[in-house]
Design a protein around this motif. Structure first.
Motif, PDB file in Angstrom:
ATOM      1  N   ARG A 135      49.688  33.985  40.771  1.00  0.00           N
ATOM      2  CA  ARG A 135      49.038  34.412  42.012  1.00  0.00           C
ATOM      3  C   ARG A 135      49.050  33.241  42.973  1.00  0.00           C
ATOM      4  NH1 ARG A 135      42.698  35.999  42.914  1.00  0.00           N
ATOM      5  NH2 ARG A 135      42.535  33.753  43.249  1.00  0.00           N
ATOM      6  N   TRP A 141      47.438  36.155  53.287  1.00  0.00           N
ATOM      7  CA  TRP A 141      48.038  37.117  52.373  1.00  0.00           C
ATOM      8  C   TRP A 141      48.323  36.449  51.042  1.00  0.00           C
ATOM      9  CZ3 TRP A 141      53.395  36.517  51.147  1.00  0.00           C
ATOM     10  CH2 TRP A 141      54.059  35.551  51.905  1.00  0.00           C
ATOM     11  N   VAL A 167      49.094  51.456  43.908  1.00  0.00           N
ATOM     12  CA  VAL A 167      49.322  50.934  45.259  1.00  0.00           C
ATOM     13  C   VAL A 167      50.822  50.820  45.509  1.00  0.00           C
ATOM     14  CG1 VAL A 167      48.837  49.067  46.879  1.00  0.00           C
ATOM     15  CG2 VAL A 167      47.185  49.612  45.067  1.00  0.00           C
ATOM     16  N   LEU A 169      53.969  49.293  46.918  1.00  0.00           N
ATOM     17  CA  LEU A 169      54.283  47.939  47.361  1.00  0.00           C
ATOM     18  C   LEU A 169      55.787  47.738  47.426  1.00  0.00           C
ATOM     19  CD1 LEU A 169      51.693  46.139  45.074  1.00  0.00           C
ATOM     20  CD2 LEU A 169      51.514  46.357  47.561  1.00  0.00           C
ATOM     21  N   LEU A 188      50.862  40.916  49.182  1.00  0.00           N
ATOM     22  CA  LEU A 188      49.710  41.737  49.535  1.00  0.00           C
ATOM     23  C   LEU A 188      49.151  41.292  50.882  1.00  0.00           C
ATOM     24  CD1 LEU A 188      47.859  41.706  46.083  1.00  0.00           C
ATOM     25  CD2 LEU A 188      49.658  43.263  46.863  1.00  0.00           C
ATOM     26  N   THR A 192      45.464  45.380  52.109  1.00  0.00           N
ATOM     27  CA  THR A 192      45.605  45.745  50.696  1.00  0.00           C
ATOM     28  C   THR A 192      44.616  44.969  49.841  1.00  0.00           C
ATOM     29  OG1 THR A 192      47.959  46.191  51.051  1.00  0.00           O
ATOM     30  CG2 THR A 192      47.235  45.917  48.781  1.00  0.00           C
ATOM     31  N   LEU A 193      44.418  43.700  50.161  1.00  0.00           N
ATOM     32  CA  LEU A 193      43.450  42.889  49.423  1.00  0.00           C
ATOM     33  C   LEU A 193      42.035  43.437  49.590  1.00  0.00           C
ATOM     34  CD1 LEU A 193      44.799  39.334  50.342  1.00  0.00           C
ATOM     35  CD2 LEU A 193      45.024  40.494  48.137  1.00  0.00           C
ATOM     36  N   THR A 196      41.898  47.694  48.090  1.00  0.00           N
ATOM     37  CA  THR A 196      42.292  48.072  46.737  1.00  0.00           C
ATOM     38  C   THR A 196      41.778  47.057  45.721  1.00  0.00           C
ATOM     39  OG1 THR A 196      44.396  46.867  46.500  1.00  0.00           O
ATOM     40  CG2 THR A 196      44.437  48.912  47.789  1.00  0.00           C
ATOM     41  N   LEU A 198      43.529  45.404  43.786  1.00  0.00           N
ATOM     42  CA  LEU A 198      44.451  44.277  43.644  1.00  0.00           C
ATOM     43  C   LEU A 198      43.906  43.018  44.309  1.00  0.00           C
ATOM     44  CD1 LEU A 198      47.955  45.947  44.144  1.00  0.00           C
ATOM     45  CD2 LEU A 198      46.774  45.385  42.009  1.00  0.00           C
ATOM     46  N   GLY A 199      42.945  43.178  45.207  1.00  0.00           N
ATOM     47  CA  GLY A 199      42.335  42.015  45.831  1.00  0.00           C
ATOM     48  C   GLY A 199      41.604  41.130  44.837  1.00  0.00           C
TER      49      GLY A 199
END
Length: 251
Positions: A135, A141, A167, A169, A188, A192-193, A196, A198-199
């Motif tokens: 990550r 972003w 999601v 992507l 992302l 989106t963070l 969703t 995924l954040g």
């Protein structure tokens, strides 16, 4: 069918185990999202297509089946509950098998015919669970690198589409062909963070992976074609002796 554009986040409020082969989930969701969710309708929960059930809210959350708001936050959106069954195979192949009460989930209602396809074609049929292995924040972003099973490596491509936890992507980078640990990397954006789950993903987070449907069918068609025996050429057919011809004629 879905598009991978998450409409809201929900929260698992109850999990009932019916012996390992079936689990019933109760999910709290924005009331306006599920106001017309009928028995038998499809809804994607973190990328898994589930069937809504006409069942009252669990006893530990009285009244929440009707639209309610958080008394501590009058400005909070009203919420309601829906339930759905998850069979053993889905529990084994998706992150729902390890779900716990309190977990956040991404929610998307099924697409209506004629709606805009803002993401890509998502079936809600998860192919496997991937693991976040890197990550990296890039200003506002973020990049996520997700390790995927080798069997899916042929179904991803740079600038292609992939669904992670439901999601939609765009893949920004892929591993080289034949890599021992194949991966797909995505970027992302802030929305989106924010919107969703995924954040909150970090290294080690497990995510549901669904590859692009077109890529899956293309790979399958190529495999079937490659497995077929090559047809005899015109020359072979013209010179081959009939099966019932005398042995000397076939010599």
């Amino acid at each position: 069918m879905f598009t991978g554009i998450v409409e809201a986040k929900g929260r698992i409020v109850e999990i009932r185990d019916f012996g390992g082969s079936l689990t019933r989930l109760t999910v709290s969701a924005p009331a306006d999202l599920i106001a017309d969710l009928q028995h038998g309708a499809s809804i994607a929960v973190s990328g898994v297509c589930l069937t809504a059930l006409a069942e009252p809210a669990p006893e530990h959350a009285p009244g929440e089946s009707a639209a309610t708001t958080d008394a501590a936050d009058p400005g909070a959106a009203a919420t309601a509950l829906f339930t759905a069954d998850v069979m053993g195979e889905t529990l084994a192949l998706t992150t729902l098998g390890g779900a716990r009460v309190g977990d956040e989930v991404n929610l998307e209602r099924c697409t209506r015919a004629g709606d805009r396809l803002d993401g890509h074609i998502v079936q809600g049929h998860v192919d496997a669970v991937g693991t976040v292995v890197d990550r990296r924040d890039e200003g506002q972003w973020r990049r996520l690198r997700v390790q995927i099973p080798s069997a899916l490596a042929g179904q991803i491509a740079q600038k292609g589409s992939i669904a992670l936890d439901g999601v939609s992507l765009t893949i920004t980078e892929v591993s080289v062909p034949g890599a021992a640990e194949p991966f797909a990397e995505v970027a992302l954006i802030p929305e989106t963070l924010r919107a969703t789950t995924l954040g909150r993903a970090s290294v080690g987070t497990r995510v549901n992976v669904e590859t692009d449907a077109i890529a899956k069918y293309t790979q399958r068609l190529l495999a079937v074609a490659a497995a077929r025996p090559a047809p005899a050429s015109a020359c072979d057919r013209s010179t081959a002796a009939p099966a019932d011809a005398p042995k000397e004629a076939r010599a």
